[in-house]
Scaffold this motif. Sequence first.
Motif, PDB file in Angstrom:
ATOM      1  N   UNK A 238       0.826  -1.212   0.000  1.00 42.73           N
ATOM      2  CA  UNK A 238       0.000   0.000   0.000  1.00 42.73           C
ATOM      3  C   UNK A 238       0.857   1.259   0.000  1.00 42.73           C
ATOM      4  N   UNK A 239       2.159   1.113   0.244  1.00 41.32           N
ATOM      5  CA  UNK A 239       3.097   2.235   0.267  1.00 41.32           C
ATOM      6  C   UNK A 239       4.254   1.904  -0.667  1.00 41.32           C
ATOM      7  N   UNK A 240       5.291   2.718  -0.642  1.00 39.69           N
ATOM      8  CA  UNK A 240       6.532   2.332  -1.313  1.00 39.69           C
ATOM      9  C   UNK A 240       7.175   1.193  -0.537  1.00 39.69           C
ATOM     10  N   UNK A 241       8.169   0.542  -1.144  1.00 42.67           N
ATOM     11  CA  UNK A 241       8.954  -0.490  -0.469  1.00 42.67           C
ATOM     12  C   UNK A 241      10.169   0.187   0.161  1.00 42.67           C
ATOM     13  N   UNK A 242      10.411  -0.086   1.466  1.00 47.51           N
ATOM     14  CA  UNK A 242      11.420   0.653   2.225  1.00 47.51           C
ATOM     15  C   UNK A 242      12.598  -0.240   2.593  1.00 47.51           C
ATOM     16  N   UNK A 243      13.836   0.246   2.353  1.00 45.33           N
ATOM     17  CA  UNK A 243      15.027  -0.541   2.711  1.00 45.33           C
ATOM     18  C   UNK A 243      15.056  -0.860   4.201  1.00 45.33           C
ATOM     19  N   UNK A 244      15.503  -2.070   4.536  1.00 47.58           N
ATOM     20  CA  UNK A 244      15.494  -2.531   5.923  1.00 47.58           C
ATOM     21  C   UNK A 244      16.822  -3.190   6.262  1.00 47.58           C
ATOM     22  N   UNK A 245      17.074  -3.288   7.581  1.00 42.11           N
ATOM     23  CA  UNK A 245      18.294  -3.912   8.085  1.00 42.11           C
ATOM     24  C   UNK A 245      17.980  -4.703   9.345  1.00 42.11           C
ATOM     25  N   UNK A 246      18.811  -5.710   9.669  1.00 42.46           N
ATOM     26  CA  UNK A 246      18.642  -6.418  10.941  1.00 42.46           C
ATOM     27  C   UNK A 246      18.719  -5.452  12.120  1.00 42.46           C
ATOM     28  N   UNK A 247      17.921  -5.737  13.144  1.00 43.78           N
ATOM     29  CA  UNK A 247      17.884  -4.900  14.331  1.00 43.78           C
ATOM     30  C   UNK A 247      16.770  -3.877  14.342  1.00 43.78           C
ATOM     31  N   UNK A 248      16.115  -3.680  13.216  1.00 45.10           N
ATOM     32  CA  UNK A 248      15.040  -2.693  13.129  1.00 45.10           C
ATOM     33  C   UNK A 248      13.701  -3.299  13.544  1.00 45.10           C
ATOM     34  N   UNK A 249      12.801  -2.418  14.002  1.00 46.29           N
ATOM     35  CA  UNK A 249      11.409  -2.785  14.259  1.00 46.29           C
ATOM     36  C   UNK A 249      10.510  -1.827  13.491  1.00 46.29           C
ATOM     37  N   UNK A 250       9.544  -2.384  12.767  1.00 41.47           N
ATOM     38  CA  UNK A 250       8.588  -1.608  11.981  1.00 41.47           C
ATOM     39  C   UNK A 250       7.177  -1.997  12.424  1.00 41.47           C
ATOM     40  N   UNK A 251       6.237  -1.080  12.210  1.00 38.99           N
ATOM     41  CA  UNK A 251       4.845  -1.333  12.603  1.00 38.99           C
ATOM     42  C   UNK A 251       3.906  -0.747  11.560  1.00 38.99           C
ATOM     43  N   UNK A 252       2.834  -1.470  11.263  1.00 38.76           N
ATOM     44  CA  UNK A 252       1.771  -0.929  10.413  1.00 38.76           C
ATOM     45  C   UNK A 252       0.511  -0.773  11.250  1.00 38.76           C
TER      46      UNK A 252
END
Length: 266
Positions: A238-252
């Motif tokens: 539903x959004x753009x695709x965002x670069x990610x890395x280990x150690x991160x936390x994301x929420x929708x």
Amino acid sequence: MTPETVLAHHDTAALWPAADRQGSSTTDVASAYQDALAVRALREARGERAVGYKIGFTNRTIWERYGVFAPIWGPVWDSTLTLCHGSGVVDLAGTSQPRLEPEIVFGIAATPPADPSLEDVFAGVDWLAPGFEVVQTHCADWKFTAAETVVDGALHARLLVGPRMPVRQIATSGSALDAALAAAHVRLYHGDALIDEGVGANVLDGPLHALLHFVREMQRCSGAPALKAGDVVTTGTWTDAWPIEPGQTWRSERDAPFAPLTITLR
């Protein structure tokens, strides 16, 4: 590139060398699907099990950015699927240039009929859930052709599926579900920072329309297996695709009745 070469690069998370990016599968989407089915057969032969599908590039707002102007599809595997009740951990080991996408996932109850309508597709849905797909590419700098994305597993790397809700608790018809999903909003957070927002209508006018498009396209693809009961289908970001890395936390966070979904990356 041969299916064996594609799979070898997948297994080692190695980028495709420019010299290997030649042939019909880099430009001809129909040929690319046949190559992708050959890669699928190799993975199944070594014991992997396809548990559903991902639909990619359903979000028209990002077509220009990536240079792909129509949806694609490919398998989701038992080794790439994680179910959770609202918060899950996903391992990025072995992925290539991963990015994150907030999506809606459908659970399938029955094989759709040939050339289905929107209501036919709705009748075959059991549940739906918020999800996060981790996408990847083995083409440098996220520069590719549409055909290359098909051969490259439709860019699928991981899928986290959140709390599952019976579809008929949300809507009693395809048209009603379509309207509800199209109007829903999502907010994507990295930690406490709001990174992006989107709406269900971004996804081919709504996730149920994306599912309908996928079913029709797969039915037209020579050699493709039929969608079956028990499959999961994630319908695009539903959004753009965002670069990610280990150690991160994301929420929708989505409008009701969807629960928030949190993903921790390791």
